[in-house]
Write an enzyme that holds these catalytic residues in place. Structure first.
Site, PDB file in Angstrom:
ATOM      1  N   GLY A 106       6.886  79.238  -2.741  1.00 35.36           N
ATOM      2  CA  GLY A 106       5.948  80.322  -3.023  1.00 35.36           C
ATOM      3  C   GLY A 106       5.635  81.125  -1.771  1.00 35.36           C
ATOM      4  O   GLY A 106       4.926  82.126  -1.838  1.00 35.36           O
ATOM      5  N   THR A 107       6.111  80.690  -0.629  1.00 35.57           N
ATOM      6  CA  THR A 107       5.741  81.379   0.609  1.00 35.57           C
ATOM      7  C   THR A 107       6.945  81.865   1.416  1.00 35.57           C
ATOM      8  O   THR A 107       6.786  82.607   2.364  1.00 35.57           O
ATOM      9  CB  THR A 107       4.925  80.434   1.526  1.00 35.57           C
ATOM     10  OG1 THR A 107       5.756  79.316   1.859  1.00 35.57           O
ATOM     11  CG2 THR A 107       3.659  79.942   0.871  1.00 35.57           C
TER      12      THR A 107
ATOM     13  N   SER B 213      -2.763  81.363   8.191  1.00 32.66           N
ATOM     14  CA  SER B 213      -2.674  79.907   8.280  1.00 32.66           C
ATOM     15  C   SER B 213      -1.671  79.429   9.326  1.00 32.66           C
ATOM     16  O   SER B 213      -1.822  79.725  10.503  1.00 32.66           O
ATOM     17  CB  SER B 213      -2.352  79.375   6.889  1.00 32.66           C
ATOM     18  OG  SER B 213      -2.281  77.992   6.882  1.00 32.66           O
TER      19      SER B 213
ATOM     20  N   ALA C 131       0.748  66.192   0.263  1.00 31.71           N
ATOM     21  CA  ALA C 131       1.300  65.394   1.364  1.00 31.71           C
ATOM     22  C   ALA C 131       1.151  66.139   2.691  1.00 31.71           C
ATOM     23  O   ALA C 131       0.961  65.533   3.747  1.00 31.71           O
ATOM     24  CB  ALA C 131       2.771  65.094   1.094  1.00 31.71           C
ATOM     25  N   ASN C 132       1.171  67.471   2.636  1.00 33.75           N
ATOM     26  CA  ASN C 132       1.080  68.267   3.869  1.00 33.75           C
ATOM     27  C   ASN C 132      -0.327  68.332   4.472  1.00 33.75           C
ATOM     28  O   ASN C 132      -0.526  68.994   5.489  1.00 33.75           O
ATOM     29  CB  ASN C 132       1.634  69.675   3.634  1.00 33.75           C
ATOM     30  CG  ASN C 132       0.828  70.470   2.623  1.00 33.75           C
ATOM     31  OD1 ASN C 132      -0.321  70.165   2.354  1.00 33.75           O
ATOM     32  ND2 ASN C 132       1.427  71.511   2.063  1.00 33.75           N
TER      33      ASN C 132
ATOM     34  N   ASP D   2      -5.522  77.715  10.474  1.00 28.92           N
ATOM     35  CA  ASP D   2      -6.834  78.136   9.965  1.00 28.92           C
ATOM     36  C   ASP D   2      -7.698  76.936   9.589  1.00 28.92           C
ATOM     37  O   ASP D   2      -8.726  77.077   8.909  1.00 28.92           O
ATOM     38  CB  ASP D   2      -6.706  79.129   8.800  1.00 28.92           C
ATOM     39  CG  ASP D   2      -6.014  78.535   7.601  1.00 28.92           C
ATOM     40  OD1 ASP D   2      -5.296  77.522   7.753  1.00 28.92           O
ATOM     41  OD2 ASP D   2      -6.172  79.075   6.490  1.00 28.92           O
TER      42      ASP D   2
ATOM     43  N   ARG E 261      13.314  75.047  -2.133  1.00 27.95           N
ATOM     44  CA  ARG E 261      13.069  73.788  -1.428  1.00 27.95           C
ATOM     45  C   ARG E 261      13.664  72.615  -2.204  1.00 27.95           C
ATOM     46  O   ARG E 261      13.602  72.574  -3.441  1.00 27.95           O
ATOM     47  CB  ARG E 261      11.572  73.541  -1.260  1.00 27.95           C
ATOM     48  CG  ARG E 261      10.923  74.545  -0.350  1.00 27.95           C
ATOM     49  CD  ARG E 261       9.596  74.027   0.193  1.00 27.95           C
ATOM     50  NE  ARG E 261       8.817  75.129   0.743  1.00 27.95           N
ATOM     51  CZ  ARG E 261       9.016  75.653   1.947  1.00 27.95           C
ATOM     52  NH1 ARG E 261       9.970  75.193   2.727  1.00 27.95           N
ATOM     53  NH2 ARG E 261       8.279  76.657   2.367  1.00 27.95           N
TER      54      ARG E 261
END
Ligand code: 16G
Ligand code: MG
Length: 625
Positions: free
Chosen positions: A500-501, A64, A371-372, A278, A506
């Protein structure tokens, strides 16, 4: 299962010692060089999942919006959804099994999931444009074939296109034709049909500039644009011919830096959008007459779509339920607008497409967006049938038109997952039908100023959350501390969650002014740092020049000069020759809006410490070294 063959083949895709990875919100993701064994094993797992569900399963090779050097993989379930959570655990176990344990773990999964090993298996594979993707997808194929699975390799596809293919194949073509042509034709036909009804448009320049993040979106949009050219002309930027994937461009860059991507020419009031690497995310933006940048994010997309859908739904007079699903990151103004002005019910789920998708399935019409920019609209089977029937049966012209419009909208959305291309066409159709400019769309409501920060902690799992991530239940005292801080500001809200990434926590804060949102985010970061085992440098106050400069795009040999127009805050610079410019920036309200021009002193090295700053306020211009 021929376990000997698996062992032999696996040796050619050996797992590096000691490497453990987790199937996270969006599958496995890490440096491409660590992924060969994971790909092979996901090929194995896809075969088991296919046998268990008696359906075609998808495997997508992509990372991504991550840098080009990374890669990743995720499995797509029968109706085009994300892999079921229990299988995420199987994926993690399989990826982390040491070589000698692999056959046992494979048999274990087969037993636990009651897989009928005699069943046939079919797997479809897609990949993005990363240099590593082709070889890695070959490793997936090796995994599929060693377990006797059949496969079709689609080659280069956007992630949502692969989801679409899986959905089509498992519904015997009812959803559409499982070919790239089928995808282009279905969406374009719906778009052209919809926009035919647009009488006149307030924005008659039916042109859109698209930043493709130097990724797969560029290839696919270039192929597709001829299919819908009578309704829209798209101009592609960052199409991969020059720049690097996701580097200083793409939806993630634009959303997180709140600035335009490199490589796109924006004139004031021009409608622009960015895909991610992606093409499953999209955000819009524009420059106003003062050259100020405005982001129109996933929340505003949800607001536009929901308000658009309400009208034809009222017109056809059928009480189909409409719900909007957001996450804690949704701007408070968007939630208020949807609930209080649009009068639609809004729900909040945990971050990650699968959570929103799942919740949206509870409604006749479920609109979901992060929101992203990840999101789509789901229509229940019952709603779809009802609308199709009304489009045929209704006598009154106005009502029939409304039903027809909804019918086309159903076809235009990729209901398997959020899809930048499909969402773009929906948005463009709505703007055309409503005669709206991007500014008018943006003016639906005004975002509350907000700030996102990252905090490094020793173990981010010490934070656990509840209430769709809006409340921290652990570590003790953290939520109480956040509550106290939030009370200090107006219209304020803040929450923290482990990413999670990435290996970070955050922090999100919003408040009545940018200054307050910044302060609140900083104070909450400090609370996280103190109560959740922060490591490294303590969080810095928002006004700190370091933080401001950290937000700037990286200087590189391509970028001799930067123009930085701060959005909400105004920065002044106290000129002080011979001193580090970073130490001389302070924040202050100055009218008219201040602009900073920053130029690196030399092309290589030292830019962080040595920048030239020109600034203009009224008619003065000063250069500071
Ligand atoms: C992944 C998710 C996205 C989510 C993001 C959060 C999918 C396809 N993608 O990219 O929905 O917003 O992770 O990242 O589910 P974070 O946990 O690092 O904040
Ligand atoms: Mg993506």
């Amino acid at each position: 299962m021929d376990l000997d063959a698996v062992t032999k083949q696996s040796a050619l895709h050996a797992k590096p010692d000691g490497l453990t990875l987790q199937y996270g919100t969006a599958g496995f993701r890490t440096k491409a060089e660590h992924l060969d064994h994971v790909m092979f094993r996901m090929g194995l797992l896809a075969v088991l999942r296919s046998k268990q569900t008696k359906s075609t399963i998808g495997v997508m090779v992509t990372a991504s919006h991550n840098p080009e050097e990374d890669n990743g993989v995720k499995l797509v379930d029968p109706l085009g959804e994300m892999l079921a959570p229990s299988w995420e655990d199987h994926a993690t176990c399989l990826a982390n099994a040491e070589e000698q344990d692999l056959p046992r773990v494979l048999v274990d999964i087969g037993e636990k999931a009651a897989v009928n090993l005699h069943q046939d298996a079919f797997v479809v594979i897609g990949r993005d444009t990363r240099p590593s993707s082709e070889k890695l997808s070959q490793s997936v194929i090796d995994g599929v074939t060693v377990l006797g699975g059949q496969f079709h390799d689609y080659g280069l596809l956007t992630t949502p296109q692969l989801h679409y293919m899986v959905y089509c194949r498992n519904t015997s073509g009812q959803y559409g034709k499982a070919t790239i042509e089928g995808y282009y034709q279905k969406l374009s036909a719906a778009f052209v049909e919809l926009t035919k009804q647009a009488s006149c448009s307030g924005d008659d320049q039916r042109t859109l500039k698209v930043d493709c993040a130097n990724g797969i979106g560029a290839l696919k949009l270039r192929e597709m644009k001829h299919y819908f050219s009578q309704g829209l002309s798209v101009q592609l930027f960052n199409d991969g011919t020059k720049g690097k994937l996701n580097h200083l461009c793409g939806a993630d860059f634009v959303k997180s830096h709140q600035k335009p991507p490199q490589g796109i020419e924006m004139k004031s009031h021009e409608r622009c959008c960015s895909f991610d690497g992606d093409a499953d995310r999209i955000v819009y933006y524009y420059h106003d007459a003062d050259g100020q940048f405005h982001l129109v994010d996933g929340d505003k997309i949800a607001a536009l779509i929901s308000s658009f859908l309400k009208e034809p739904l009222l017109e056809i007079g059928d009480s189909l339920s409409l719900g909007v699903v957001q996450t804690a990151y949704a701007n408070g103004s968007s939630t208020r607008y949807l609930e209080e002005v649009m009068k639609v019910p809004v729900y909040c789920t945990k971050t990650g497409v699968k959570h929103l998708h799942h919740k949206a399935q509870e409604f006749d019409i479920g609109v979901y967006f992060e929101a992203n920019g990840h999101g789509t609209v789901l229509f229940s089977k019952a709603a779809e049938m009802k609308i199709k029937q009304l489009a045929k049966e209704l006598e009154e012209d106005k009502k029939r038109k409304a039903a027809k419009m909804l019918e086309n909208v159903i076809d235009l959305f990729n209901q398997a997952t959020g899809d930048a291309i499909s969402d773009m066409l929906v948005i463009e159709a709505i703007l055309a039908l409503k005669g709206l400019t991007v500014q008018q769309w943006d003016a639906l409501y005004t975002d509350l100023p907000n700030r996102q920060l990252k905090v490094k902690v020793a173990d981010r799992q010490v934070i656990s959350t509840t209430d769709a991530e809006r409340q921290a239940v652990k570590p003790p005292g953290l939520q109480e501390a956040i509550n106290e801080l939030v009370k200090k500001y107006r219209l304020s809200r803040a929450f923290v969650r482990p990413s999670g990434t990435e290996d970070i926590v955050r922090v999100y804060a919003e408040a009545d002014s940018q200054e307050n949102a910044d302060s609140l985010a900083y104070e909450v970061s400090l609370a996280v740092f103190q109560l959740a085992g922060g490591i490294g440098e303590r969080p810095q106050p928002a006004e700190s020049p370091e933080q401001f400069l950290d937000d700037l795009p990286l200087f590189s040999e391509h970028h001799q000069e930067f123009r930085v127009v701060t959005m909400e805050a105004v920065y002044t610079c106290t000129p002080s020759r011979g001193r580090d410019a970073r130490a001389t920036l302070t924040r202050k309200d100055v009218r008219p809006r201040l602009q900073l021009f920053i130029t690196p002193l030399s092309e290589e090295g030292m830019w962080e410490k040595r920048v030239v700053i020109h600034y203009q306020a009224s008619d003065r211009e000063v250069t500071a070294f």
